[in-house]
Design an enzyme around this catalytic site. Structure first.
Site, short mmCIF file in Angstrom:
data_model
loop_
_atom_site.label_atom_id
_atom_site.label_comp_id
_atom_site.label_asym_id
_atom_site.label_seq_id
_atom_site.Cartn_x
_atom_site.Cartn_y
_atom_site.Cartn_z
N GLY A 19 0.90 -1.20 -0.21
CA GLY A 19 0.00 -0.01 -0.09
C GLY A 19 0.88 1.11 0.00
N THR A 124 6.16 -6.95 2.07
CA THR A 124 7.36 -6.59 1.13
C THR A 124 8.83 -7.10 1.70
OG1 THR A 124 6.44 -4.41 0.48
CG2 THR A 124 8.70 -4.54 0.14
N ASP A 146 0.82 1.46 9.58
CA ASP A 146 0.48 0.94 10.79
C ASP A 146 1.39 0.50 11.77
OD1 ASP A 146 -2.09 -0.03 9.76
OD2 ASP A 146 -1.19 -1.49 8.44
N ARG A 181 -24.42 12.24 20.36
CA ARG A 181 -24.48 10.94 19.86
C ARG A 181 -23.09 10.32 20.43
NH1 ARG A 181 -25.46 12.51 13.65
NH2 ARG A 181 -27.79 12.52 13.62
#
Length: 367
Positions: A19, A124, A146, A181
């Site tokens: 990615g 990779t 990440d 909310r």
């Protein structure tokens, strides 16, 4: 011509795989400018990750190709999620009509490469390690939002994604407060929860759910009800995409997928939001931030880290120190053997200081 330093490596190939994320172009620039200007190496840019190396899609990179890309998002080389070692050689031909690993080795030789530099994440570097075992010289640079690559304290791309995710959480606060909310926001992190944990703390999340800590919905709803009783009429729930309930974590993967399909649960945020509303009666909405986290220009921190890692890679190339991954460790740039990150994931330890930080300010982590 020029006062160049000596270099063992004369020509290397460079590719980006997996990615995209902010900082890839900064790292490409760091490697190539140092290699070209300091060591007079030749650089072959490979398009589309390992797929480009299989197909021989490559071109010469010069200094002008590295100009003006420091702040650009994405990758000038293009990328793919090609995994040449994923299948057995006999079934590995695919669209190219050849054994992919054999094609990589053949093109490595045809291009006259002394080394292959790969910029990518876990998959990779696992491929890079296997290519090293096949006899190729390889160097890796760790990129991923990440932050889950073993062997480095931080990956480039993480800081930029953290800023984007934190900004999104900040913006949800106003809507949550205005409408009284519960807002559930899903961030990337399929196996490791670094991004959700750090962004959740930075954005003041009231609940943070990560893959490493299976959550108990009763704990979450109890926490939210207590907030409501204390006069806090809205809440923010930050969920990593790979977060699982205690029940889900005990299922086999195929059973989990079947369960989600039967309960019409497209993602973690929607599952959590539906259960919160059902259990508490509070109006709850889900937001999936998605690919926005991976896009755009790199932060200043990621530009610096990517550039530093890139120039360090050029130094390793010059010394002929192959089979390594550049890493950040203890505030300095170093390198580790490619076996260190291969086939591993850097998980958030349950006793990590950031988990304790979240708990100390009253954040629920689902336990």
């Amino acid at each position: 011509m020029g006062n160049f330093r000596p270099s063992v490596t004369r020509r290397f190939g460079i590719l980006t795989s997996g990615g995209d994320c902010p900082g890839l172009n900064a790292a490409i620039r760091g490697v190539c400018r140092a290699a070209l200007s300091r060591y007079d190496m030749k650089v072959t840019g490979i398009a589309g990750g390992y797929r480009g190396l299989i197909g021989g899609d490559a071109r010469e990179l010069r200094l002008e190709d590295c100009s003006g890309i420091l702040t650009r998002g994405g990758t000038i080389l293009g990328t793919s999620r090609e995994k040449p070692f994923k299948t057995e050689p006999a079934a590995n031909a695919g669209e190219f009509g050849v054994d992919k690993v054999a094609a990589i080795k053949d093109n490595y030789r045809k291009l006259g490469l002394d080394c292959l530099v790969v910029l990518g994440g876990n998959g990779t570097h696992t491929t890079a390690y296997h290519l090293m075992r096949e006899g190729l010289n390889v160097l890796g640079l760790p990129k991923t939002i990440d932050n889950d690559i073993v062997g480095t304290d931080r990956t480039f791309g993480f800081n930029s994604a953290l800023a984007i995710a934190t900004d999104a959480i900040d913006r949800l606060h106003t809507t949550a407060q205005s409408h009284n909310r519960v807002m559930v926001i899903e961030l990337m992190g399929n196996k490791a929860g670094w991004l959700a944990l750090y962004a959740g703390v930075a954005g003041g999340g009231d609940v943070i759910l990560i893959p490493e800590i299976p959550y108990d919905m009763k704990s979450i709803t109890g926490h939210l009800k207590k907030r409501a009783e204390d006069g806090k009429s809205f809440s923010i729930v930050v969920v990593a995409e790979g977060a699982l309930s205690v029940e889900e974590s005990g299922m086999e993967k195929k059973d989990r997928k079947k369960y989600w399909a039967e309960t019409s649960s497209p993602s973690a945020a929607y599952r959590v939001a539906r259960e919160i509303e059902a259990e508490t009666g509070m109006e709850t909405r889900a937001t999936v931030l998605g690919y926005v986290q991976r896009g755009g220009i790199p932060s200043a921190t990621d530009r610096i880290l990517a550039t530093s890692m890139g120039t360090a890679a050029a130094d390793l190339l010059a010394r002929g120190e192959y089979g390594r991954m550049v890493a950040l460790s203890g505030g300095g740039i170093t390198s580790v053997d490619l076996s260190v990150p291969a086939e591993k994931v850097k998980f958030v330890p349950r006793d990590h200081f950031m988990v304790n930080t979240a708990l100390s300010v009253g954040t629920c982590v689902g336990e």
